[in-house]
Scaffold this motif. Structure first.
Motif, PDB file in Angstrom:
ATOM      1  N   ASN A 277      -1.135  35.221 -29.311  1.00  0.00           N
ATOM      2  CA  ASN A 277      -0.547  36.505 -29.684  1.00  0.00           C
ATOM      3  C   ASN A 277      -1.577  37.557 -30.085  1.00  0.00           C
ATOM      4  O   ASN A 277      -1.395  38.749 -29.783  1.00  0.00           O
ATOM      5  CB  ASN A 277       0.451  36.302 -30.836  1.00  0.00           C
ATOM      6  CG  ASN A 277       1.631  35.446 -30.425  1.00  0.00           C
ATOM      7  OD1 ASN A 277       2.168  35.604 -29.333  1.00  0.00           O
ATOM      8  ND2 ASN A 277       2.041  34.534 -31.287  1.00  0.00           N
TER       9      ASN A 277
ATOM     10  N   ALA B 263      -3.239  39.035 -26.957  1.00  0.00           N
ATOM     11  CA  ALA B 263      -2.232  39.825 -26.240  1.00  0.00           C
ATOM     12  C   ALA B 263      -2.002  41.158 -26.936  1.00  0.00           C
ATOM     13  O   ALA B 263      -1.900  42.212 -26.279  1.00  0.00           O
ATOM     14  CB  ALA B 263      -0.925  39.043 -26.136  1.00  0.00           C
TER      15      ALA B 263
ATOM     16  N   TYR C 187       7.506  42.825 -22.776  1.00  0.00           N
ATOM     17  CA  TYR C 187       7.482  42.086 -24.036  1.00  0.00           C
ATOM     18  C   TYR C 187       8.672  42.446 -24.924  1.00  0.00           C
ATOM     19  O   TYR C 187       9.137  41.627 -25.712  1.00  0.00           O
ATOM     20  CB  TYR C 187       6.182  42.371 -24.797  1.00  0.00           C
ATOM     21  CG  TYR C 187       5.042  41.494 -24.374  1.00  0.00           C
ATOM     22  CD1 TYR C 187       4.984  40.159 -24.758  1.00  0.00           C
ATOM     23  CD2 TYR C 187       4.000  41.989 -23.593  1.00  0.00           C
ATOM     24  CE1 TYR C 187       3.947  39.347 -24.361  1.00  0.00           C
ATOM     25  CE2 TYR C 187       2.946  41.183 -23.196  1.00  0.00           C
ATOM     26  CZ  TYR C 187       2.926  39.864 -23.588  1.00  0.00           C
ATOM     27  OH  TYR C 187       1.892  39.058 -23.196  1.00  0.00           O
TER      28      TYR C 187
ATOM     29  N   VAL D 184       4.527  32.100 -27.749  1.00  0.00           N
ATOM     30  CA  VAL D 184       4.501  33.552 -27.555  1.00  0.00           C
ATOM     31  C   VAL D 184       5.630  34.194 -28.355  1.00  0.00           C
ATOM     32  O   VAL D 184       6.797  33.824 -28.207  1.00  0.00           O
ATOM     33  CB  VAL D 184       4.634  33.910 -26.069  1.00  0.00           C
ATOM     34  CG1 VAL D 184       4.711  35.421 -25.891  1.00  0.00           C
ATOM     35  CG2 VAL D 184       3.473  33.339 -25.279  1.00  0.00           C
TER      36      VAL D 184
ATOM     37  N   ILE E 202       3.295  40.007 -31.337  1.00  0.00           N
ATOM     38  CA  ILE E 202       2.392  40.742 -30.450  1.00  0.00           C
ATOM     39  C   ILE E 202       2.484  42.234 -30.726  1.00  0.00           C
ATOM     40  O   ILE E 202       1.467  42.949 -30.761  1.00  0.00           O
ATOM     41  CB  ILE E 202       2.726  40.434 -28.973  1.00  0.00           C
ATOM     42  CG1 ILE E 202       2.345  38.984 -28.652  1.00  0.00           C
ATOM     43  CG2 ILE E 202       1.981  41.381 -28.040  1.00  0.00           C
ATOM     44  CD1 ILE E 202       2.755  38.531 -27.276  1.00  0.00           C
TER      45      ILE E 202
END
Length: 272
Positions: free
Chosen positions: A71, A74, A93, A128, A133
């Motif tokens: 994360n 990203a 996302y 994820v 993120i």
């Protein structure tokens, strides 16, 4: 407000050391009326508790490290203005935060990649986090100036060297916050284990405690007379003891990360 938050936690702790009849009759307020350790003794007699405790510690440690490794980079990549297709990737996302494929497609995907009923199913498939993120992206945008990247380029630093040598050391606050969020989420996780782990030797603490409590309640419900009352009292004591056992490690870790918590949340939530 502090007392309103702390007292329920304190009550659970003293209730786990108290006689259930004292708790039911309202005689337990600040200290145990009569010290009773039957709940802890009954839990610790379950040998599977220790194995599941070790599983949970491993899942939490490895899952937190893997989550940060996924994360944080990203979030940094999405914070770069020169990233090709940045807006579209940001949208990709955000969409999963509101729309999910559902349990059945996720189960079939996990089964298809060979992670079903394996140790890594608690670490890899759900590492994820779009929310984490986005928080990391906003932190990098508001806290890491573009001039720092320009200066690093003049010194001959590559993108990876800049990220590992400069960005990460300046990002301890958001890393601590995201690490804490990830660790708490994995530590309290039981539903994924219920769905994807049939092997009892791989199941985490929360799922084992849930099973023990449900079994005790069923046994107490199928019994009558004095024995039923005693089993119900033992079930209540084990319930309080299981809460203390399952939350104590996270409560011990939190004070060490508290100094980063407020700073990281504010910097990662508001774009300056």
């Amino acid at each position: 407000m502090i007392l309103a938050i702390i007292y329920p936690l304190w009550f659970i702790i003293i209730a786990s050391f108290s006689n259930p009849s004292d708790v039911a009759n309202g005689r337990v307020w600040l200290w145990p009326e009569h010290l009773d350790l039957k709940g802890y003794q009954a839990l610790f007699k379950q040998t599977i508790i220790w194995r599941s405790y070790g599983n949970t510690i491993l899942y939490t440690a490895l899952g937190t490290l893997f989550g940060l490794a996924v994360n944080i980079p990203a979030g940094y990549a999405l914070s770069r203005q020169d990233l090709v297709g940045r807006k579209w990737i940001n949208a990709l996302y955000v969409i999963p935060m509101f729309i999910s494929g559902g349990l059945v497609p996720i189960y079939l995907t996990v089964k298809g990649v060979g992670l079903l009923n394996s140790f890594w199913v608690m670490i890899i498939p759900f590492a994820v986090s779009p929310y984490n993120i986005i928080v990391a992206r906003t932190f990098f945008q508001s806290s890491i100036p573009d001039s720092l990247w320009e200066a690093a380029q003049l010194d001959g630093a590559s993108t990876f060297k800049y990220f590992f040598k400069i960005v990460l050391p300046l990002s301890k606050a958001v890393m601590a916050v995201l690490g804490l969020w990830t660790a708490v989420g994995i530590w309290n996780q039981w539903f994924n284990a219920l769905i994807y782990l049939q092997n009892e030797n791989l199941q985490p603490l929360q799922l084992i405690l849930r099973r023990i409590l449900i079994t005790n309640q069923q046994v107490a419900g199928n019994t009558t007379g004095q024995l039923a009352a005693e089993l119900q009292q033992l079930s209540d004591m084990m319930k309080y003891a299981s809460i203390v056992i399952s939350t104590l490690p996270i409560m011990c870790v939190y004070p060490f990360l508290q100094k980063y918590f407020n700073q990281g949340v504010m910097l990662g939530s508001v774009k300056g």
